[in-house]
Motif scaffolding. Structure first.
Motif, PDB file in Angstrom:
ATOM      1  N   VAL A   1       0.844  -1.193   0.000  1.00 46.24           N
ATOM      2  CA  VAL A   1       0.000   0.000   0.000  1.00 46.24           C
ATOM      3  C   VAL A   1       0.887   1.253   0.000  1.00 46.24           C
ATOM      4  O   VAL A   1       0.616   2.222  -0.701  1.00 46.24           O
ATOM      5  CB  VAL A   1      -0.963  -0.003   1.209  1.00 46.24           C
ATOM      6  CG1 VAL A   1      -1.712   1.313   1.300  1.00 46.24           C
ATOM      7  CG2 VAL A   1      -1.940  -1.147   1.092  1.00 46.24           C
TER       8      VAL A   1
ATOM      9  N   PRO B   1     -13.591   2.551   5.199  1.00 44.37           N
ATOM     10  CA  PRO B   1     -12.924   1.660   4.237  1.00 44.37           C
ATOM     11  C   PRO B   1     -13.748   0.424   3.908  1.00 44.37           C
ATOM     12  O   PRO B   1     -13.762  -0.016   2.758  1.00 44.37           O
ATOM     13  CB  PRO B   1     -11.631   1.263   4.947  1.00 44.37           C
ATOM     14  CG  PRO B   1     -11.443   2.262   6.029  1.00 44.37           C
ATOM     15  CD  PRO B   1     -12.757   2.875   6.346  1.00 44.37           C
ATOM     16  N   TYR B   2     -14.460  -0.136   4.913  1.00 42.25           N
ATOM     17  CA  TYR B   2     -15.196  -1.375   4.613  1.00 42.25           C
ATOM     18  C   TYR B   2     -16.341  -1.093   3.645  1.00 42.25           C
ATOM     19  O   TYR B   2     -16.680  -1.930   2.808  1.00 42.25           O
ATOM     20  CB  TYR B   2     -15.685  -2.068   5.886  1.00 42.25           C
ATOM     21  CG  TYR B   2     -16.616  -1.252   6.749  1.00 42.25           C
ATOM     22  CD1 TYR B   2     -16.124  -0.424   7.739  1.00 42.25           C
ATOM     23  CD2 TYR B   2     -17.995  -1.309   6.573  1.00 42.25           C
ATOM     24  CE1 TYR B   2     -16.968   0.330   8.534  1.00 42.25           C
ATOM     25  CE2 TYR B   2     -18.852  -0.559   7.372  1.00 42.25           C
ATOM     26  CZ  TYR B   2     -18.326   0.267   8.347  1.00 42.25           C
ATOM     27  OH  TYR B   2     -19.159   1.013   9.118  1.00 42.25           O
TER      28      TYR B   2
ATOM     29  N   ALA C   1     -14.827  -0.853   0.276  1.00 40.81           N
ATOM     30  CA  ALA C   1     -14.503  -2.196  -0.216  1.00 40.81           C
ATOM     31  C   ALA C   1     -15.758  -2.882  -0.742  1.00 40.81           C
ATOM     32  O   ALA C   1     -15.746  -3.506  -1.815  1.00 40.81           O
ATOM     33  CB  ALA C   1     -13.861  -3.024   0.903  1.00 40.81           C
TER      34      ALA C   1
ATOM     35  N   VAL D   1      -6.827  -6.018  -2.666  1.00 40.89           N
ATOM     36  CA  VAL D   1      -6.834  -5.391  -1.337  1.00 40.89           C
ATOM     37  C   VAL D   1      -5.955  -4.138  -1.358  1.00 40.89           C
ATOM     38  O   VAL D   1      -6.339  -3.075  -0.862  1.00 40.89           O
ATOM     39  CB  VAL D   1      -6.345  -6.391  -0.265  1.00 40.89           C
ATOM     40  CG1 VAL D   1      -6.358  -5.731   1.102  1.00 40.89           C
ATOM     41  CG2 VAL D   1      -7.203  -7.631  -0.269  1.00 40.89           C
TER      42      VAL D   1
ATOM     43  N   MET E   1      -7.318  -0.357  -0.684  1.00 37.64           N
ATOM     44  CA  MET E   1      -6.781   0.342   0.481  1.00 37.64           C
ATOM     45  C   MET E   1      -5.997   1.570   0.079  1.00 37.64           C
ATOM     46  O   MET E   1      -6.044   2.606   0.742  1.00 37.64           O
ATOM     47  CB  MET E   1      -5.938  -0.614   1.322  1.00 37.64           C
ATOM     48  CG  MET E   1      -6.829  -1.398   2.268  1.00 37.64           C
ATOM     49  SD  MET E   1      -6.028  -2.766   3.087  1.00 37.64           S
ATOM     50  CE  MET E   1      -4.842  -1.959   4.071  1.00 37.64           C
ATOM     51  N   THR E   2      -5.267   1.486  -1.018  1.00 46.64           N
ATOM     52  CA  THR E   2      -4.519   2.649  -1.489  1.00 46.64           C
ATOM     53  C   THR E   2      -5.463   3.806  -1.795  1.00 46.64           C
ATOM     54  O   THR E   2      -5.217   4.939  -1.394  1.00 46.64           O
ATOM     55  CB  THR E   2      -3.717   2.289  -2.755  1.00 46.64           C
ATOM     56  OG1 THR E   2      -2.793   1.269  -2.429  1.00 46.64           O
ATOM     57  CG2 THR E   2      -2.977   3.501  -3.278  1.00 46.64           C
TER      58      THR E   2
ATOM     59  N   ASN F   1      -8.087   4.448  -0.489  1.00 44.11           N
ATOM     60  CA  ASN F   1      -8.614   4.996   0.748  1.00 44.11           C
ATOM     61  C   ASN F   1      -7.626   5.868   1.495  1.00 44.11           C
ATOM     62  O   ASN F   1      -8.023   6.810   2.170  1.00 44.11           O
ATOM     63  CB  ASN F   1      -9.049   3.836   1.648  1.00 44.11           C
ATOM     64  CG  ASN F   1     -10.448   4.032   2.136  1.00 44.11           C
ATOM     65  OD1 ASN F   1     -10.670   4.871   3.004  1.00 44.11           O
ATOM     66  ND2 ASN F   1     -11.386   3.304   1.563  1.00 44.11           N
ATOM     67  N   VAL F   2      -6.344   5.566   1.404  1.00 42.34           N
ATOM     68  CA  VAL F   2      -5.369   6.261   2.255  1.00 42.34           C
ATOM     69  C   VAL F   2      -4.462   7.229   1.499  1.00 42.34           C
ATOM     70  O   VAL F   2      -3.815   8.068   2.131  1.00 42.34           O
ATOM     71  CB  VAL F   2      -4.486   5.261   3.035  1.00 42.34           C
ATOM     72  CG1 VAL F   2      -5.323   4.491   4.033  1.00 42.34           C
ATOM     73  CG2 VAL F   2      -3.770   4.324   2.094  1.00 42.34           C
TER      74      VAL F   2
ATOM     75  N   SER G   1      -2.675   1.029   7.134  1.00 44.31           N
ATOM     76  CA  SER G   1      -2.942  -0.183   6.358  1.00 44.31           C
ATOM     77  C   SER G   1      -2.879  -1.436   7.208  1.00 44.31           C
ATOM     78  O   SER G   1      -3.691  -2.341   7.039  1.00 44.31           O
ATOM     79  CB  SER G   1      -1.937  -0.333   5.211  1.00 44.31           C
ATOM     80  OG  SER G   1      -1.786   0.866   4.538  1.00 44.31           O
TER      81      SER G   1
ATOM     82  N   GLU H   1      -6.034  -1.933   9.325  1.00 43.93           N
ATOM     83  CA  GLU H   1      -7.335  -1.992   8.671  1.00 43.93           C
ATOM     84  C   GLU H   1      -7.892  -3.419   8.697  1.00 43.93           C
ATOM     85  O   GLU H   1      -7.204  -4.393   8.395  1.00 43.93           O
ATOM     86  CB  GLU H   1      -7.195  -1.485   7.227  1.00 43.93           C
ATOM     87  CG  GLU H   1      -8.349  -1.775   6.303  1.00 43.93           C
ATOM     88  CD  GLU H   1      -9.654  -1.121   6.732  1.00 43.93           C
ATOM     89  OE1 GLU H   1      -9.657  -0.337   7.688  1.00 43.93           O
ATOM     90  OE2 GLU H   1     -10.682  -1.418   6.110  1.00 43.93           O
TER      91      GLU H   1
ATOM     92  N   THR I   1     -11.368  -4.043   4.870  1.00 44.15           N
ATOM     93  CA  THR I   1     -10.993  -4.311   3.484  1.00 44.15           C
ATOM     94  C   THR I   1     -10.399  -5.706   3.301  1.00 44.15           C
ATOM     95  O   THR I   1     -10.889  -6.468   2.459  1.00 44.15           O
ATOM     96  CB  THR I   1     -10.032  -3.219   2.972  1.00 44.15           C
ATOM     97  OG1 THR I   1     -10.570  -1.957   3.340  1.00 44.15           O
ATOM     98  CG2 THR I   1      -9.870  -3.293   1.482  1.00 44.15           C
TER      99      THR I   1
END
Lengths: 563, 375
Positions: free
Chosen positions: A80, A118-119, A122, A153, A157-158, A160-161, A218, A221, A224
């Motif tokens: 990530v 994040p969820y 996802a 994943v 996640m990327t 998101n952050v 990450s 988390e 995700t």
């Protein structure tokens, strides 16, 4: 000067605040974390027995899962970080150096991922990319294989952050922009060379610090990796801990040891990040983004705007769009046809189907409770820490900021272990109170930090002036300090509210049977296959956590000078 | 502190600014500036904030482009609005000292100073020697390996000065370099900078809003006011023969009295005073500004001067002890006030006559172009 300021300030002495706050913080933060460590060492601590220390230690430590999950965690965090840096560092540098068209818009768009849990993002991506998802319905392309893999994943996640890195880098670059670059140009350095010699080296600490933050986010988390990869058997420490606690036989020592490892990794990242941020050259650069003379992009205008637009679409628009579409259609298989659109899912939510309204009410009250408690605690702690500067105040500071490095899943493990001790006369465990404890512990760092920063802005002489003018300690606090620092505390409380109202992993592990929250509702609906209602709830969760802070901010601004 | 034993014989380049304007949208910041700086000359640009002095400096540096006009440094045309010619800052071989020092925090003091040499691809050995020399000149040889952030403000500005001169540039630019420092430091550093520039024979343009600083450092001072150069002269000349009431006002040189001419007498606006200047001062104009330098005013020895039109009476607002005498604030009319020096305390609210030495007075007629007439 210093001596007269040391003692006897608000309420006669800061000692009184300390006396009030210290035990609360001990119970809230130290008590559960202590038990995570104790459980990892003493396998029978759950029965209140300190027997056979380390007896399961070696066995658990060389558990093949433990090693695999630790490596998976590091790999996920590292990937990530890598992808975030490939995306966000160029974006941030472009934004800082050049006059990017619609720059203000991109800043807003890149804030949106912060407001999507994040969820939920996802789940949105699953709806879009899964076999016979929206992308396949529209284009015939199926990215399901990619999404439900390790790199899927990483991808979600990327998105998101990455804004963490984007904002840190663009701010840093633009504050270097003006003066340091001009000095280099005058000293004979051409533009490209001054980028490599001045801009990039001065931005490196900001890049490194923000990437370490991304790493920490990450590895903590849960949603995700659980939604995308758990089914294919890819587990990280967070999902592994959850599995140890929810699958029979429940393995408390194992979960504790995994928690300790996770905390150590997260702490290492935070310590490193803190080192970089407190370095002198970092601090001399950051601060005032001076007169920024952004350069023109020329022929690169269109490719650059495309780059911003694509990332903005993927990060902000796509997941929300997908969630909204799923929420407002009857069935997934029905596709995006006119007769499949309906408000049925929302109607069911309002009809309290599956306890939806209860979940909403529970989450909102939990969020409110956590916000009020952490707001009060945070303000008091910050006051002791900023104004007293004694050893004991530094311990408080450490206690309140530590949860920052503690993943939610670990706080949950700690609370389970601590509040199930047989010798306790009363316990909040198995009540909704334990959720309040969890959220307060997790989110306390925000109000403390905000109040801390605000208090540092308030000169001690403002308080002294009020004292000289005849105001007593309590009057000084409410008439002078509070009006000055309340906007910051309110902002932090809104943040606490927004995060607490939709927290997932600690809630899954701690919620008493029968208790529903927004996050649990969404998660369970998804697991049970009634995706439409889950997504309708997600829409409401996003809407609430986006609009309430904005509404309060507008209201606070209207109050004008009062705040 | 600053020394330059082996002062190089070479001189800086001449600078010629011709008809240069700078507009930002509809806002004109500089209007048709003409300025010629001789080789080795130090010119100060003095003016209130917003007068355009920093804009002019940025044009010289190449940090912005002029809207009209041209700029030469030495033989090189560095900017020409009509042909679009423009030499970027890095190819102008200039040095510059910034208000906020702008020392790069990720480099040591020596690396900062050596950066311009590195850009000229000067070899390590020579570079080190010249870094040491430049740091020696500003008295900071001992901090070469420190990080700039660990130095005091005055030291940082000396490092910035060393960085600006290390490559012996054709022109050194100073953008209010001392305004972030406290007064004592400012006064000593300005003398040091002046001495260093003279020893190295460098051409320099020095922007400031502080008269003292400008007078201490410059061969000539240009007074800027809303985008125009009001006057450019040696400091003595500026004080002795200001060309307009604005210059007098900005430099606080004395009393400016707007007046109408009646039968050769001056009726000061407000009507309280009638003055009888000697023939020849007014030269036929109907109205104008009478400028009485401080040296033209003396506390009256005997009463009656005011009746004869050779004195002006004012009310003491306040006397303030200044160690060697009193600074007296006197008010003559609504908005006309002056700070005078007096050996004795003058009581607040008392009225005093000041005798006028007409041979030191100036008259700026309103109806003609502001031309200097001096008896």
């Amino acid at each position: 000067m210093r001596l007269t300021h040391l003692k006897s300030r608000v309420f006669g002495s800061g000692g009184m605040i300390f006396a009030a706050v210290a035990p609360v913080l001990t119970i809230l933060v130290a008590f559960p974390l202590l038990f995570v460590v104790l459980q990892a060492i003493f396998p029978d601590i759950a029965r209140g027995i300190f027997a056979n220390p380390f007896s399961r230690f070696v066995e658990t430590l060389f558990d093949k899962h433990l090693i695999a999950w630790t490596l998976n965690t590091l790999m996920l965090g590292g990937s990530v970080v890598l992808v975030s840096s490939l995306v966000a560092v160029p974006l941030g540098i472009l934004r800082g150096l050049f006059r990017v068209p619609f720059a203000g818009l991109w800043d807003v768009v890149f804030l949106v991922p912060f407001t999507i849990p994040p969820y939920i993002a996802a789940l949105g991506w699953i709806m879009a990319l899964q076999p016979r998802g929206y992308l396949e319905q529209i284009t015939g392309l199926n990215f399901g294989g990619f999404l439900f893999s390790f790199w899927g994943v990483v991808f979600v996640m990327t998105l998101n952050v990455f804004p963490v890195v984007y904002f840190a880098v663009s701010r840093m670059v633009s504050s270097i922009g003006g003066r340091y670059l001009e000095a280099a140009r005058v000293a004979g350095c051409p533009p490209m060379r001054s980028f490599w010699r001045i801009t990039l080296p001065l931005t490196t600490p900001a890049i490194a610090a923000s990437l370490l933050l991304v790493f920490a986010m990450s590895i903590e988390e849960f949603g995700t990796p659980a939604a995308l990869a758990a089914r294919s058997g890819f587990l990280v420490l967070v999902t592994g801990i959850e599995q140890r606690l929810s699958d029979y036989p429940i393995d408390l020592p194992g979960a504790s040891l995994l928690s300790v490892i996770l905390v150590l990794i997260a702490m290492a990242a935070f310590v490193l990040q803190h080192r970089i941020v407190s370095r002198r050259d970092f601090q001399t650069v950051s601060g005032k983004p001076g007169a920024n003379r952004a350069a023109e992009l020329g022929v690169w205008r269109i490719p650059v705007v495309m780059f911003f637009a694509i990332i903005g679409f993927l990060g902000a628009v796509m997941p929300i769009l997908s969630v909204v579409l799923t929420a407002s259609t009857r069935t997934i298989s029905g596709g995006l046809t006119a007769d499949n659109f309906s408000t049925e899912n929302f109607a069911e939510i309002f009809a309290n189907s599956g306890g939806a309204m209860e979940a909403l009410g529970t989450s909102l009250s939990l969020g409110l409770g956590a916000a009020v408690i952490t707001g009060i605690l945070g303000t008091m702690t910050a006051y002791v820490v900023v104004r007293q500067r004694t050893v004991s105040s530094r311990i408080l500071d450490f206690l309140t900021l530590m949860p920052n490095t503690i993943p939610g899943v670990v706080v949950a493990v700690g609370l389970i272990l601590a509040w199930n001790q047989p010798w306790l006369p009363v316990t909040p465990y198995n009540t909704i109170g334990v959720l309040v404890l969890a959220y307060c512990c997790l989110l306390l760092p925000y109000p403390v930090r905000y109040a801390n920063a605000a208090l540092r802005q308030v000169s001690v002489s403002l308080e002294d002036a009020a004292r000289v003018a005849g105001a007593g300690g309590i009057k000084v606090f409410f008439r002078i300090l509070m009006p000055l620092i309340f906007p910051s505390i309110l902002a932090a409380m809104l943040l606490v509210f927004a995060v607490a109202a939709r927290e997932l992993v600690a809630t899954i592990l701690l919620a008493p049977i029968g208790t529903k929250t927004v996050a649990l509702f969404i998660w369970r609906q998804f697991e049970q296959g009634s995706v439409g209602m889950g997504m309708a709830m997600s829409v409401m969760a996003i809407a609430i956590t986006m609009t309430i802070p904005v509404a309060v901010a507008i209201w606070a601004r209207k109050q004008g000078r009062l705040f | 502190m600053i020394s330059a034993e082996n002062s190089a014989g070479q001189t800086g380049s001449p600078v010629v600014v011709t008809g240069t304007s700078q507009r930002f949208g509809r806002n004109t910041v500089l209007e048709a500036i003409d300025l010629a700086v001789a080789p080795g000359e130090v010119v100060a640009l003095l003016g209130p904030s917003g007068c355009g002095k920093t804009t002019l400096l940025r044009l010289l540096a190449g940090l912005s482009r002029p809207t009209t006009g041209s700029i030469h440094i030495g033989d090189q045309l560095v900017a020409d609005a009509s042909s679009g010619a423009f030499v970027p800052p890095e190819r102008r071989s200039i040095g510059m000292v910034f208000q906020d020092y702008a020392l790069w925090p990720h480099m040591t003091v020596a690396q900062n100073v050596g950066f311009p040499l590195e850009m000229q691809n000067i070899g390590r050995a020579e570079r080190d020697a010249r870094i040491a020399e430049a740091l020696g000149m500003v008295g900071l040889g001992h901090v070469a390996d420190r990080q700039p952030g660990t130095l005091s403000g005055g030291q940082q500005q000396r490092v910035a000065l060393a960085r600006a001169i290390v490559s012996r540039p054709r022109l050194v630019l100073f953008d209010e370099p001392l305004s972030n420092l406290d007064r004592e430091l400012r006064e000593s550093l300005v003398v040091d900078i002046a001495a260093l520039l003279r020893k190295l024979g460098m051409t320099a343009v020095y922007v400031t809003h502080d008269h003292g600083e400008a007078f201490a450092i410059a061969d000539r001072v240009a007074i800027l006011h809303s985008g125009h150069i009001l006057q450019i002269d040696a400091p003595e000349q500026l004080v002795g023969k200001p060309v307009s009431p604005q210059v007098v006002d900005f430099l606080k040189l004395g009393l400016v009295l707007p007046a109408e001419v009646q039968n050769g007498d001056l009726i000061i606006r407000g009507g309280k005073h009638r003055l009888s200047p000697p023939a020849g001062l007014i030269n036929g104009s109907r109205s104008g500004d009478l400028f009485l330098p401080r040296s033209a005013l003396r506390a009256a020895s005997a009463d009656g001067g005011a009746q004869k039109g050779n004195a002006i009476s004012g009310t003491v607002v306040h006397s303030m002890f200044r160690g060697d005498g009193y600074a007296v604030q006197m008010r003559f009319d609504q908005n006309i006030a002056i700070e005078m020096f007096s050996a004795t305390r003058l009581g607040d609210g008392t009225i005093h006559d000041l005798d006028i030495s007409w041979d030191r007075a100036f008259w700026y007629p309103h109806d003609a172009a502001p031309a200097l007439s001096h008896t």
